[in-house]
Design an enzyme around this catalytic site. Structure first.
Site, PDB file in Angstrom:
ATOM      1  N   TYR A 269      19.720  21.188 -21.667  1.00  0.00           N
ATOM      2  CA  TYR A 269      20.387  21.890 -20.559  1.00  0.00           C
ATOM      3  C   TYR A 269      21.811  21.387 -20.370  1.00  0.00           C
ATOM      4  CZ  TYR A 269      15.992  23.908 -18.921  1.00  0.00           C
ATOM      5  OH  TYR A 269      14.836  24.621 -18.808  1.00  0.00           O
TER       6      TYR A 269
ATOM      7  N   MET B  40      12.116  19.495 -17.499  1.00  0.00           N
ATOM      8  CA  MET B  40      10.932  19.342 -16.642  1.00  0.00           C
ATOM      9  C   MET B  40       9.768  18.725 -17.412  1.00  0.00           C
ATOM     10  SD  MET B  40       8.144  20.200 -14.897  1.00  0.00           S
ATOM     11  CE  MET B  40       7.427  21.639 -15.609  1.00  0.00           C
TER      12      MET B  40
ATOM     13  N   LYS C 237      -1.288  -1.160  -1.813  1.00  0.00           N
ATOM     14  CA  LYS C 237      -0.862   0.023  -1.036  1.00  0.00           C
ATOM     15  C   LYS C 237      -0.280   1.084  -1.984  1.00  0.00           C
ATOM     16  CE  LYS C 237       3.649  -2.131  -0.209  1.00  0.00           C
ATOM     17  NZ  LYS C 237       4.461  -2.888   0.759  1.00  0.00           N
TER      18      LYS C 237
ATOM     19  N   ARG D  63      13.014  -4.545  10.392  1.00  0.00           N
ATOM     20  CA  ARG D  63      12.341  -3.313  10.010  1.00  0.00           C
ATOM     21  C   ARG D  63      11.091  -3.173  10.887  1.00  0.00           C
ATOM     22  NH1 ARG D  63      10.172  -2.703   3.876  1.00  0.00           N
ATOM     23  NH2 ARG D  63       8.619  -4.120   4.750  1.00  0.00           N
TER      24      ARG D  63
END
Ligand SMILES: *Cc1c(COP(=O)(O)O)cnc(C)c1O
EC number: 5.1.1.1
Length: 332
Positions: A258, A306, A35, A131
């Protein structure tokens, strides 16, 4: 040269991990869990690598199953969340899918449609995870309804563990006892039942029933937080690689990245690596997170950008622009 950042998937490792699951449970059949794009490893190639080894594949939903069919996978596929609407039922059956039935609502829906042929269902019992699944009492009622239904072929029984990754959890024994009682009570004609996920297969021999459902272990990840004999044999399948694209010297008191969150305490050599949170490297990885450069461990410093990270290579053998970096994989 293009940006050197890439994921390399070792399909042979995935096959070996599957064979480990099977060696631990030689009497069980395997529902290989692919999955969520095979846990991010690429559903098509992973399913192709595993299909010759296993009886069935399993995914969450019809969309994922159809991707496997488009990739040419022929093995039957179990949908772990069953169907979401009645319009999926015949498409799934025509694509050789079977359903987990986890709610009374799904039972009612399945019984109202006109199915192209009877479908095998896996009745999911809630043994304590709370669940998905029917209570043992509701399961008994529903089992009778399903047995008489023209839309329904074989009925297997399944459940899911919530704490099997804690090798001493009594809760797992409790769930198993509830499950075994259900199996006996329902005395399902085919005798097919399944509860073991990776943690069950690795650490709970009594949970290895007629079908097992290995997921995370196929990809070489241990479900346990501590070392465990069987899990320690798994081979990581995903290698995340990049390279050094710049090097600089920073002086005592100068900061990197940063927010200036890391400041050199000694004259340092900083390597800049072409990888960042945009590539899937965790944005919250902290200073000190290990990174492998030329096979040697170095420490991430400062914040993850990033598409870049900075690594302190002061103590390493001389590093050069272009040198290979491993963010995670077999060695890290
Ligand atoms: C995801 C899933 C699995 C596989 O679990 P792992 O812990 O990854 O081995 C097995 N069964 C069900 C119902 C699942 O949803």
């Amino acid at each position: 040269m293009s940006r050197p950042t890439k994921i390399v998937i070792d399909l042979a490792a995935i096959r070996a991990n599957c064979q480990l699951a099977q060696a631990l449970a030689p009497l069980s059949k395997t529902l290989a869990v692919v999955k969520a794009d095979a846990y991010g490893h690429g559903a098509g190639p992973v399913a192709k690598a595993l299909a010759p080894l296993v009886e069935m594949l399993t995914v969450s939903c019809l969309e994922e199953a159809l991707i496997l069919r488009q990739a040419g996978i022929k093995k039957p596929i179990l949908l772990l969340e069953g169907f979401f609407s009645t319009s999926e039922i015949n498409i799934a059956i025509n694509n050789d899918c079977e359903f987990v039935i986890h709610s009374i609502r799904q039972v009612e829906q399945l019984l109202t449609v006109s199915a192209v042929r009877p479908v095998k269902v896996w009745l999911k019992i809630d043994t304590g995870m709370h669940r998905l699944g029917l209570s043992p009492e509701d399961a008994a009622t529903v089992y009778g309804q399903l047995q008489g239904a023209t839309n329904v072929g074989d009925i297997a029984i399944m459940s899911h563990f919530s704490c099997a990754d804690e090798p001493s959890a009594d809760y797992t024994k409790k769930q198993l006892a509830i499950f075994n009682q259900c199996v006996i009570k329902l005395s399902n004609s085919s005798g097919e039942c399944s509860i073991a996920n990776s943690a069950g297969i690795l650490a709970w021999p009594e949970s290895r029933l007629s079908w097992n459902r290995p997921g995370i272990m196929l990809y070489g990840l241990s479900p346990f937080s501590e070392s465990q004999d069987n899990a320690d044999k798994l081979i990581p399948a995903m290698n995340f690689e990049s390279a050094v694209i710049a090097l600089r010297k920073v002086k005592v008191g100068e900061s990197v990245g940063y927010g200036n969150t890391w400041t050199a305490q000694r004259p340092s050599i900083i390597a800049t690596i072409a990888v960042g949170y945009g590539d899937g490297y965790p944005r919250n990885a902290r200073t000190g997170t290990p990174v492998l450069i030329n096979g040697q461990r170095a420490a991430l410093v400062g914040r993850v950008s990033m598409d870049l990270i900075s690594v302190d290579v002061t103590e390493l053998d001389p590093v050069q622009v272009g040198d290979g970096v491993e963010l995670w994989g077999k060695i890290c």
